[in-house]
Design an enzyme around this catalytic site. Structure first.
Site: not given
Length: 678
Positions: A114, A172
């Site tokens: 993540k 991201e």
């Protein structure tokens, strides 16, 4: 037991607190609480809402994705809502999620790290990137297309012919850790407030009004999902990732499809152990049901899919007592407040000092001497005091007062330029702190990488009077070192340390010109600008003779750095340093890259572990000077991994992906003759 009115009041209070923190996080990029504190507030509100569904406000932040605040960017709707992920924080919560999912289906699992960055939605139509939006409130985001298009490594047009007519790609945007450290150093040297962490640096860089500012920041992006799509379908998440990779999109190299929960737990544990070995920050692992049809069966809540979960790692933030605030004087004279704290263990090390950057930051954070403070540390990033725990105050705390005189030489401190938030000691030539820091920096890995020349050696050289400043460092002799206790044995003879130091000095004379420029401690001139100067001018004499227009026209330099270079060369004793280094044999002429065989052109090489014939920096230099890309992470796009002693997770990743692994001898062959010679 609380009555309904008290519960409603607490829920309202929590909702307001959460919205305020979201505003400071998403809009101002200046969070005032740690991630762990925010998570606690969120979980408390969620628990109350689950226990009292009749009291839930339909506009509660838990019913929204979060971050939907107006800024100066145009608001645009996503074609398909961009959802958040629910979080779990321990093995018990993860097991509960597994049980809920496996009641309905029997999936395989796609796991990935993540990335701690800024969520982005990329819209490609007929293969062309036409729009980029932030997450916003999940329905509507901010249009940051022009800025996103400046990110290197992100294709403006997809490769091949198999891409869909329309696709929203979710990803991201992040700030690489090495580049983050360099950016903060340059901001501080410019008298500007640094970013608190790489995530804030990514958000702040992406929200620049001028895309040229964003382009100057080395942002990166990794993609990890798909929103709306037309003209193509996939059976699994893994298949979608492979397709995106084939289109040239930067899919993470840290993705695995796993069969069992035990394998998922192993993935989580492995990256917890190696979370600081990556090129970017991570705050956990994302686990997804791999099969797309099973994802559809599980569906989603109003804010998050039921088929994916984020396992959050424990925060690397702790509280400790701020015993005092002192100031240090850096190599360019900048006076920096720092916190002296009760020892506390965080991110694998015991911390007693943490930066406070400048007096404006101390005031903004509201920190008082004697406070209990929140301390954050991630990997090699300098520990930072985030703010005080005001509820712990007992009235004995006192404010910090910035000194008016240099603590080392007594010179009156002042701001160098109007509006500069930093104050400096103007006694650059003879302030003991500046001399010591500049000498130490010359020996650092960032500059000339001279063995033995650490802070202790720098102090010994200056205190003995053998050298007065850095101009004499390369003229040192064995006789001179023999007069210094640090470099001699008890019987007065020269130590092995002295001999090693003299040998290291001799080797440093032939370092690349860009390293010499960095070692001179010219304000704002870091490795990026120094490389650009070497490539453009080729010699120290040409750089010193260049005009402001000639300097500022170079990509990677610009007007501010150009002015700083001109000012530096105008000082007579600065020129004396160069002349004495020249006389001592320091190379002041660059080696044009075109003269070196471009044996690695188009290749990506990762080095891991210790190599006998190379330092970490010289490995990168050897690769880039021959046309290759020196990467810090292993992915499917890596061509070679060079493994030395002590190689760890990167070696394991290379073996897993089938990337060719070289020993040091093979690496030298690759440098000299190219891949065909292997």
């Amino acid at each position: 037991m609380k009555n309904a009115s008290q519960v409603r009041q607490r829920m309202h209070q929590l909702a307001e607190e959460i919205r305020e923190h979201q505003y400071r996080y998403y809009v101002e990029d200046r969070p005032t609480v740690s991630d762990a504190q925010f998570d606690d507030l969120w979980r408390e509100l969620l628990t109350l809402e689950e226990s009292h569904p009749d009291l839930v406000d339909p506009n509660s932040p838990t019913r929204e994705v979060g971050g939907g605040f107006s800024t100066h960017f145009t608001q645009v709707d996503h074609i398909e809502p961009m959802m958040s992920l629910d979080n779990v924080f321990d093995e018990e919560e993860l097991e509960s999620w597994f049980e809920r999912v496996e009641k309905e289906i029997s999936p395989t699992w796609l796991c990935e790290v993540k990335v701690d960055g800024l969520a982005i939605n990329l819209l490609y139509q007929d293969g062309a990137l036409v729009r980029a939006l932030t997450r916003g409130n999940g329905t509507t985001g901010e249009d940051v297309t022009l800025n996103v298009k400046t990110i290197k490594g992100l294709p403006h047009r997809l490769d091949g012919e198999s891409h869909p007519r329309l696709i929203e790609v979710r990803g991201e945007v992040y700030f690489p850790l090495v580049a983050f450290k360099e950016l903060n150093e340059s901001l501080e040297e410019s008298g500007k407030s640094p970013f608190a962490n790489p995530r804030n640096a990514a958000a702040g860089s992406l929200r620049q009004k001028d895309p040229r500012v964003t382009a100057s920041r080395p942002l990166a992006v990794t993609v990890h999902g798909i929103g709306s799509i037309e003209g193509r379908s996939f059976k699994t998440q893994g298949e979608a990732y492979e397709a995106m990779r084939s289109w040239g999109l930067p899919v993470s190299g840290y993705v695995e499809v796993l069969e069992t929960k035990k394998e998922v737990e192993g993935f989580i544990g492995r990256f917890l152990e190696h979370r600081h070995d990556l090129e970017h920050e991570i705050d956990g692992v994302v686990i997804k049901v791999n099969e797309i049809d099973l994802q559809r069966r599980l569906g989603a809540t109003s804010r998050a899919p039921r088929w994916a979960i984020a396992y959050k790692y424990p925060p690397e933030e702790v509280t400790t007592k701020l015993v005092d605030i002192k100031v240090s004087v850096g190599r360019t004279g900048r006076v920096t407040p720092y916190g002296l704290m009760e020892p506390v263990r965080v991110a694998g090390s015991t911390v007693t000092h943490a930066t406070l950057h400048n007096q404006m930051e101390v005031a903004r954070k509201g920190v008082l001497i004697g406070d209990t403070v929140i301390l954050r540390k991630a990997g090699d990033v300098i520990p930072e005091i985030l703010g005080p725990v005001t509820s712990a105050r007992d009235g004995s705390e006192r404010p910090f007062v910035m000194p008016t005189e240099c603590p080392e030489c007594g010179t009156r401190l002042r701001a160098i330029a109007e509006g500069d938030v930093d104050i400096r000691c103007p006694n650059a030539r003879s302030c003991p702190a500046q001399l010591r820091e500049r000498l130490f920096y010359i020996g650092s890995r960032a500059a000339l990488d001279i063995d033995i020349l650490g802070m202790e050696a720098a102090n010994a050289l200056l205190e003995s009077g053998v050298i007065e400043d850095e101009s004499g460092i390369f003229s040192l002799t064995a006789d001179q070192l023999g007069a210094i206790d640090f470099f001699t044995k008890k019987d007065g003879s020269l130590s092995a340390t002295a001999e090693k130091f003299l040998s290291a000095l001799a080797g440093a004379k032939d370092r690349p010109l860009w390293r010499v420029l960095v070692a001179l401690s010219i304000r704002h001139v870091g490795p990026t600008a120094a490389r650009a100067l070497e490539d453009s001018f080729g010699s120290i004499d040409a750089i010193s003779a260049a005009t402001k227009d000639e300097l500022s026209a170079i990509e990677g330099v610009g007007e501010v750095i150009a002015e700083s270079i001109l000012e530096w060369f105008e000082v007579p004793w600065h020129r004396q340093i160069i002349e004495r280094w020249k006389s001592a044999g320091v190379r002041m002429v660059g080696a044009p890259r075109s003269q070196l065989p471009q044996t690695l052109k188009g290749l990506t090489v990762v080095a891991t572990g210790s190599l006998e014939g190379f330092t970490r920096d010289s490995v990168s230099e050897a690769i880039t000077s021959r046309g290759g890309k020196a990467s810090s992470s292993v992915s499917a796009k890596t061509d070679f991994v060079v493994a030395g002693s002590g190689a760890g997770s990167k070696l394991a990743k290379a073996e897993e992906l089938g990337v060719r692994i070289l020993d040091e001898e093979e690496f030298v062959t690759l440098l000299e003759k190219g891949p065909d010679a292997l």
